[in-house]
Design an enzyme around this catalytic site. Structure first.
Site, PDB file in Angstrom:
ATOM      1  N   GLU A 295      14.849  -9.583  -4.426  1.00 41.37           N
ATOM      2  CA  GLU A 295      13.825 -10.184  -3.870  1.00 41.37           C
ATOM      3  C   GLU A 295      12.114  -9.863  -4.089  1.00 41.37           C
ATOM      4  OE1 GLU A 295      16.051  -8.051  -2.510  1.00 41.37           O
ATOM      5  OE2 GLU A 295      17.115  -9.684  -0.890  1.00 41.37           O
TER       6      GLU A 295
ATOM      7  N   HIS B  74      19.095  -5.947  10.341  1.00 40.48           N
ATOM      8  CA  HIS B  74      19.192  -6.906  10.464  1.00 40.48           C
ATOM      9  C   HIS B  74      18.928  -7.818  12.093  1.00 40.48           C
ATOM     10  CE1 HIS B  74      22.468  -6.311   7.433  1.00 40.48           C
ATOM     11  NE2 HIS B  74      22.510  -7.913   6.977  1.00 40.48           N
TER      12      HIS B  74
HETATM   13  C1  LIG Z   1      17.765  -5.914  -0.338  1.00 35.36           C
HETATM   14  C2  LIG Z   1      19.206  -7.052  -0.339  1.00 35.36           C
HETATM   15  N1  LIG Z   1      19.318  -8.254  -0.377  1.00 35.36           N
HETATM   16  C3  LIG Z   1      19.798  -9.337   0.588  1.00 35.36           C
HETATM   17  C4  LIG Z   1      21.082  -8.724   1.233  1.00 35.36           C
HETATM   18  C5  LIG Z   1      22.084  -9.785   2.329  1.00 35.36           C
HETATM   19  N2  LIG Z   1      23.356  -9.462   1.025  1.00 35.36           N
HETATM   20  C6  LIG Z   1      23.772  -8.231   1.961  1.00 35.36           C
HETATM   21  S1  LIG Z   1      25.716  -8.274   1.214  1.00 35.36           S
HETATM   22  C7  LIG Z   1      24.798  -9.274  -0.294  1.00 35.36           C
HETATM   23  C8  LIG Z   1      25.486  -9.167  -1.826  1.00 35.36           C
HETATM   24  C9  LIG Z   1      25.756  -7.842  -2.042  1.00 35.36           C
HETATM   25  O1  LIG Z   1      26.787  -8.359  -3.885  1.00 35.36           O
HETATM   26  P1  LIG Z   1      27.070  -6.939  -4.074  1.00 35.36           P
HETATM   27  O2  LIG Z   1      26.135  -6.355  -4.314  1.00 35.36           O
HETATM   28  O3  LIG Z   1      27.956  -7.565  -5.178  1.00 35.36           O
HETATM   29  O4  LIG Z   1      28.337  -6.442  -2.665  1.00 35.36           O
HETATM   30  P2  LIG Z   1      29.518  -6.827  -2.461  1.00 35.36           P
HETATM   31  O5  LIG Z   1      29.488  -7.588  -0.948  1.00 35.36           O
HETATM   32  O6  LIG Z   1      30.521  -8.098  -3.192  1.00 35.36           O
HETATM   33  O7  LIG Z   1      30.984  -5.231  -2.611  1.00 35.36           O
HETATM   34  C10 LIG Z   1      23.212  -9.725  -0.206  1.00 35.36           C
HETATM   35  C11 LIG Z   1      22.879 -10.863  -0.843  1.00 35.36           C
HETATM   36  C12 LIG Z   1      20.968  -7.184   1.472  1.00 35.36           C
HETATM   37  N3  LIG Z   1      21.993  -6.713   2.120  1.00 35.36           N
HETATM   38  N4  LIG Z   1      19.666  -6.956   0.565  1.00 35.36           N
END
Ligand SMILES: Cc1ncc(C[n+]2csc(CCOP(=O)(O)OP(=O)(O)O)c2C)c(N)n1
Ligand SMILES: Cc1ncc(C[n+]2csc(CCOP(=O)(O)OP(=O)(O)O)c2C)c(N)n1
Ligand SMILES: [Mg+2]
Ligand SMILES: [Mg+2]
Lengths: 324, 324, 324, 324
Positions: free
Chosen positions: C60, C127
Site C-alpha cells: 500500500e 474489513h
Molecule cells: C496490507 C494488506 N493489503 C491487502 C490485503 C488483502 N489481501 C488479503 S490476502 C491477500 C493476498 C495474500 O497473498 P499471500 O501473502 O501470498 O498469502 P496467500 O493468501 O497466498 O497465502 C490480499 C491482497 C491484506 N490482507 N493486507
C-alpha cells in the site's frame, strides 16, 4: 522405519493425523459455508497443510508462533481444538476470540500462538519483538512468523527481517510460497524467482524446501530452530507449494491455469506422507481407518459443539477494549 | 527541592521505572549510544546495558511491532519515535495490531510510545506536528500529553505501569522552556484524570500540552480586566476525563477549547460535543475554539507565529466570551 | 432509465472518466486481471489495457507513493485500497507526502484513493473500519463519502477531476444494497456541498454514508408520531459544507449527528463544535450523537448488531430531542 | 585530456564547479548557523558532494530527480540557484518553498526536482510513480531517487524498489552510503556489508561505486540511466562515502572514530577531481582561481539577496493548502 531426524513412529503418525485433521476441518467449513452457516469469508490451506504442520511440529512448547491465514495446521499442532476452530467460524462465544474476531484469527498466548490479523506481514515485526524478549531474558526460546509470497512485498516484512537480522534474534520467517497472492501471480509480486532470494538483502540464511513434503519442512524448521536457539540468528524458510483453491471460498480462481493445479494435485502432501508411511510400514489400513474415524468423530463433535454454543451476547460489545 | 525541566522530569521518570522494574526496556533510533535526539536517554546505556537500551535500525514499523511482541512476552517496552511526525510510519502497527489485540484476545499489550511533538522551534512541517487526535479516535490506545514537569514524570510512570498501549506525547518546546517542582519519591499521575490549573468563575478554558502555559498567560492578562478564568488541563487525552470536562464547563457556562493541533477533526471537536451534549443546560455562550488553522505547520517564523495559537489569541476569545 | 446499484454507479463513473481523459489510470491489488475484490473494475483491463489498469504488488505504501509520483508527472491515478482498513499501511505517504506537497511547493497532486469501508457484512475488525476522521484531520486531503448511487457516480468523477488528493470512501454495504437513479449524461457532484435528503421542522440529523439510509428510516418511523426530521447528507467530509451544517442546525434547533465510525474523536465532534459555535443561539436542546461505541468492529452478528448505529437507535434519540 | 565517457573539458569544469559551489554554499550556511542567522537545523553533504553532482550531471533535462537531504549538489546541477538555497535556509519568501518548508526541502517540478520530505525513503515510492508515468506515456525519461544507508531499512524503500522491479520502471535508486545514520553505524542498520546487497532481493542490478570520485559516479549513473531509458528497468547504485560532519550541525559526531574521519579526509572528492583535472591540464591555476572567485561572488550575492529578501507574511499562512 522412516528415519527422519529422530521422529518416532508416534511422531510420524501424529504429523499425519494433523495433516488430515486440517484438511478435514477445512473441507467441513467449506460445506458449512456453502450451506450459509458460516459468517464472513473462508480461507483454507488445502494442499499446503504440510507447511504449517511440519514446521510447527519442530517447535518446543515454550516457543512462540504467529501462524498466517493458511496455517490452521500450526494452530492444531500448538493445541487449538477443532471445537475452537468451528466455534470461531460460526462466530460463537466459545471461540478463541469469543466472536470478537472471525475465521482464521485465532490465537492464544498461553499456547504460544499469536492472534492473526489481516494486514499481511504485520505479525512479522511482532514476532521479532517476541524473539527480542527471549534474547533480553536469555531464554532458549524461538519465535516463528508465517507469511505468504505476497506478504513479502510489504514494508513490514522488510523492516521485520532486517531488524531481526541486525539484532540476531531467534526468529524463523516461514514463507508459504503458493505462487499466488489472491489473483496476483508470483511474477507480478517480485522480480526474483524465489522468496528465499529476499533473504540476501538481510545477511541471513535462507532455505528452500518442498512445501508439500511435511517431513522436509519439519527438518528445515528443526534445523533453523536449533540455529536460532543457540544464538545463530534468524532463518528464512521458503516452502514451495501451490494454492489449490481460490483465495477465499467466494473466489473460483479462474485466473489460475488448470494445468498448474493438476500438476500440483499429484503432489498432494497428505497422499505423499501416507504413501511414505505405508511403505515404511508405519501406517496400515487399520491404522489409517482408525485415524479417519477419530478425525470424523472429532469434527462431528466440534461442529455440534459449535452449533450448540451460544452466539455472544450483544450487550458485551464494549467490554474488554482495555486491559485493567 | 529544586525545580527541574520538563525534559529532566521525563528522564527521571524513565530512569526510576527502569530501576524499579527489570522488565522495562527502551528501544528506538539513536537512543543508546547517542542518548536520543533530545538527549533524554543519555547515560541510560551505561547504567542499564545494551539489553535494555536498544538502538534500532531506522524503521518505525519494526520498532512499534517489536514493542508489541515484547509486550506480549511480558516485557514493558518504551519505544521512542525520534519525532512524533514519524509515528505515521508505524501507524498501522499501532492502530491495527496494538490497539485491537486485547479486545480480540484478552491478552494485554503493555507498551509506551514516546512521541516528541509540537511546534515553536521553527522545525517545519515534518518536525512540528501534533497528531494526537488520530490516536484518540483509535479505541484500544491510551493517549497522554503532560503540560508540567510533575505530570511529565508522573505520567511516564503511569504509562509504563499501565497494561495497555499508551502514546506519550511529550512537547518539544516544553522540554527546556518549562520548569517546575516534582513531588519527591515515587509517584504516578493517574491516567484519565484532568487537573484544574486555575480557578475562575467567568470563563472556562479546556486545554492540554503546551497550550496550558499559553492559557495561563491569557488568563493572567484578562484577569487584569476582571475576567476570571477556570483552566482545565486534560493531561490524558484518551480516555478523556468527561466528568471534569462537564464540571469545568458547567462552572462558568462559557467554554473555550484550546489546542495546538489543527482545528478540523481535532480534539476540540470531541470536547465541544461532550460539552454540548452533557453541559448544554449550563451553557451561556457559543463554544469557541482556539487552535492552529487547517494547514501543515509552516517553517518560517512569521508563518509559524501566525499559525500557532498563543496567549493573545486566547485572551481575545476569552474577552468575547466574557462579554457574551 | 433504470435504477442502478451503488457499485455499478462507481463502475460507470470510473469507466466514463477513463474514456474522457487518457491521463486517468487505475492501480491496486487484484484490480486488473481479477477486476478487484468487489469486481468494480471488471472489464477495465480488456477495454483500457494494461498501461492504464495496473495490478500492483501487495504494498500500500508503494501504491500511494507511486500515485503521488504519477500525479506529479501529470497523470490522474485512481488507486484502490482493497479494504479501507489497509489504508493505514500507506498512511505516511498520504498524510506526509500527498497532503503537504501543494502547500509546500505549489505543485498540485491530483489523485484519488478509493477506500471500500464500513461494516454490516460480518467481516470483523480488519474489513469493516470507518477511518475517515483521521483524514479529515489532515489538512491538504479532501474526503468524500457518497450515500447514493447518483452521488457515488458524481463524486468519483469530481474526485478524479479535482487537482488535490481525494480519499473516496465507498461503503461496502451499500455496494449491493443501495439502488437508485443516476442523472443521464456526464455530470459531477461538486465536492464540498452537502445535500438535504428530507425536509423537516422538528429535529435535524446530520450524517453521511450508510447512515443516511438508516436516518431516513428513523425519520419515517418518527414521522408517524408527528416528528418531522430534516436530514442533511454531508457527502463531502473535507472540506465540510459549514453553511449547510449551520443552516440545518438552525432550522430546527435540535441536532442529532449520526455516523458509523466510533464516537470519540469521530467526525461527530467536529460537527457538534461547528454547531455549538455558529448555531448556538438557535439551539433548543443538547447536541446528540448516534455512533458506534469506542471499540474495534466485532465480527459475530450479535456483537456487530449491537455495535452498529441503526434506525431504531436514531429514532430513539430523535424522540428524545423532539420531546426536549 | 581526461577521457571520461564523452565528457568535454567544459563538462569536467562544470562538475568541478558544482562540487565547489556545493561545498562553499554549505560552509557558508554553517557560518550563518553559528551566527544564529539560520532558522532550524543545518544538514550538509561535506565530503559527499561527488555523489549528487556526479550522478545528476548524467541526467537529461527532462529526467526527474528526488534528491535527499545530502544532495544539494544534485539540486544545483538541476538548476537550483544559490539565491534560492540561502533564501530557503533563512526562511525567506523568495525561497523555493516561500518559507513554508525549510533547510534542505527545496524542489521544483519544472526543473525535475521533487521536494524532499523528512521521513526517510518516502520519496522512493514517489520516484517509482514518476517512472511509471514515463512508462505509461512511452516517454524516454528516467527518474532518480536518492537515499541514505539508514533509509534503506525502511519499509518504503522495500516497497518502492520491489514495485519498480516488478513493473520494470526506468528508475535509479542512488544510495549515499556514508556509513552512519545519525549516530547509528552501518552494522547496526543492516547485517550485510553493502547496501547494494539489498538489490538481490528485487532482481535488479546493483553497482558499487567510489562515492568520492565524481567521474566514477557520473559513469555509473550514465550507464544505469541508459539502461533504464531503453527499457532495462531499475538499477541500484551504492556510492561509498563517509559523513564528514555531524548528522546536523548541532551534532559533534563524537560517536564516530576520529581515525575513520582522517582516513576519509584524504579521499576528499573535490581535491581528488582537482588533482585529476590539473594533471590532465584541464584545470590551471588561473582557471581554479576564476572558479573560486565566481563562486565566492555568487555566494556573496546570494547571501545578500537572501538577507534582503522579506520574510513571508504571516497573513498568508492558510493560503495554498489546496490546489484550485
Ligand atoms: C496490507 C494488506 N493489503 C491487502 C490485503 C488483502 N489481501 C488479503 S490476502 C491477500 C493476498 C495474500 O497473498 P499471500 O501473502 O501470498 O498469502 P496467500 O493468501 O497466498 O497465502 C490480499 C491482497 C491484506 N490482507 N493486507
Ligand atoms: C522515518 C524517519 N525516521 C526517523 C527520522 C530521523 N532521522 C533523520 S535523518 C536520520 C538518519 C538518516 O540516515 P541515512 O539514511 O543514512 O542518511 P544520512 O543522514 O546518513 O545521509 C534519522 C534517523 C527520519 N527523518 N525519518
Ligand atoms: Mg500466496
Ligand atoms: Mg547515512
Amino acid at each position: 522405519m522412516v528415519d527422519v531426524h529422530g521422529l518416532s513412529t508416534d511422531d510420524l503418525l501424529k504429523i499425519y493425523y494433523y495433516l488430515r485433521l486440517t484438511r478435514a476441518s477445512e473441507d467441513r467449513v467449506i460445506k458449512l459455508y456453502r450451506q450459509g452457516r458460516v459468517f464472513g469469508g473462508v480461507y483454507v490451506s488445502n494442499g499446503q497443510e504440510a507447511i504449517s504442520v511440519g514446521s510447527a511440529y519442530a517447535f518446543a512448547p515454550e516457543d512462540v508462533t504467529a501462524p498466517s491465514h493458511r496455517d490452521l495446521g500450526a494452530n492444531y499442532v500448538r493445541g487449538l481444538t477443532p471445537r475452537e476452530y468451528f466455534a470461531q467460524y460460526l462466530g460463537r462465544a466459545t471461540g478463541p476470540t469469543r466472536g470478537r474476531d472471525g475465521n482464521v484469527h485465532y490465537g492464544d498466548i498461553k499456547r504460544g500462538i499469536l492472534c492473526f490479523i489481516s494486514p499481511m506481514a504485520d505479525l512479522l515485526p511482532v514476532v521479532a519483538g517476541c524473539a527480542l524478549a527471549f534474547k533480553i531474558r536469555r531464554e532458549p526460546r524461538i519465535a516463528a512468523g508465517y507469511f505468504g509470497d505476497g506478504a513479502s512485498s510489504r514494508g513490514d516484512f522488510h523492516e521485520a527481517v532486517n531488524f531481526a537480522a541486525v539484532l540476531r534474534l531467534p526468529v524463523l520467517f516461514i514463507c508459504n510460497n503458493n505462487q499466488y497472492a489472491y489473483s496476483t501471480p508470483l511474477s507480478r509480486q517480485m522480480a526474483v524467482p524465489h522468496v528465499a532470494d529476499r533473504a540476501k538483502a538481510y545477511g541471513i540464511p535462507a532455505v528452500i524446501v518442498d512445501g508439500n513434503d511435511a517431513l522436509a519442512v519439519y527438518a528445515a524448521a528443526k534445523a533453523a530452530a536449533e540455529r536460532a536457539r543457540t544464538g545463530g540468528g534468524p532463518t528464512l524458510i521458503e516452502c514451495k507449494t501451490m494454492r489449490m483453491r481460490g483465495h477465499a471460498e467466494h473466489d473460483d480462481a479462474s485466473y489460475v491455469p488448470p494445468r498448474l493445479l493438476e500438476e500440483w494435485r499429484a503432489k498432494d502432501p497428505i497422499q505423499r506422507l501416507e504413501r511414505r508411511l505405508r511403505e515404511a510400514g508405519v501406517l496400515t489400513d487399520a491404522g489409517e481407518q482408525g485415524i479417519a474415524e477419530r478425525i470424523s468423530r472429532e469434527i462431528e463433535d466440534a461442529v455440534q459443539f459449535a452449533e450448540q454454543s451460544p452466539l455472544p451476547d450483544g450487550g458485551g460489545v464494549t467490554q474488554g477494549v482495555y486491559a485493567v | 527541592m529544586e525545580p527541574i525541566t520538563y525534559l529532566e522530569a521525563i528522564r527521571q521518570g524513565l530512569w526510576e521505572e527502569m530501576e524499579r522494574d527489570p522488565s522495562v526496556f527502551l528501544l528506538g533510533e539513536d537512543i543508546a549510544v547517542y542518548g536520543g535526539a533530545f538527549k533524554i536517554t543519555k547515560g541510560f546505556l551505561e547504567k542499564y546495558g545494551e539489553d535494555r537500551v536498544i538502538d534500532t535500525p531506522l524503521s518505525e514499523a519494526a520498532i512499534v511491532g517489536a514493542s508489541i511482541g515484547a509486550a506480549l512476552m511480558g516485557l514493558r517496552p518504551v519505544a521512542e519515535m525520534q519525532f512524533a511526525d514519524f509515528i505515521s510510519c508505524g501507524f498501522d502497527q499501532l492502530v491495527n495490531m496494538a490497539a485491537k489485540y486485547h479486545y480480540r484476545t484478552g491478552t494485554p499489550v503493555p507498551l509506551v510510545i514516546r512521541a516528541p511533538y509540537g511546534g515553536r522551534l521553527h522545525a517545519g512541517p515534518f518536525h512540528s506536528q501534533c497528531p494526537e487526535a488520530w490516536f484518540v479516535h483509535t479505541p484500544g490506545l491510551k493517549v497522554v500529553a503532560p503540560a508540567t514537569p510533575a505530570d511529565a514524570k508522573g505520567l511516564i510512570k503511569a504509562a509504563i505501569r499501565d497494561p495497555n498501549p499508551v502514546i506519550y506525547f511529550e512537547h518539544k518546546y516544553l522540554y527546556r522552556h518549562e520548569k517546575g517542582l516534582v513531588p519527591a519519591g515515587d509517584f504516578a499521575t493517574p491516567i484519565g484524570v484532568a487537573a484544574v490549573r486555575r480557578e475562575g468563575r467567568d470563563v472556562t478554558v479546556i486545554t492540554y500540552g503546551a497550550m496550558v502555559q499559553q492559557s495561563l498567560e491569557a488568563a493572567a492578562a484578562v484577569a487584569k480586566e476582571g475576567i476570571e478564568t477556570e483552566i482545565l488541563d486534560l493531561r490524558t487525552l484518551s480516555p478523556l476525563d468527561v466528568d471534569a470536562i462537564v464540571a469545568a464547563a458547567e462552572k462558568t457556562g462559557k467554554v473555550c477549547i484550546v489546542h495546538e493541533a489543527t482545528q478540523t477533526g481535532g480534539l476540540g471537536g470531541e470536547i465541544a460535543a461532550l460539552v454540548a451534549e452533557r453541559a448544554f443546560r449550563a451553557l451561556d455562550a457559543p463554544i469557541l475554539r482556539v487552535t492552529a488553522p487547517d494547514t501543515p505547520v509552516p517553517f518560517s517564523p512569521p508563518l509559524e507565529d501566525a499559525y500557532l495559537p498563543k496567549a493573545e489569541k486566547i485572551a481575545a476569545r476569552l474577552r468575547e466570551l466574557a462579554a457574551f
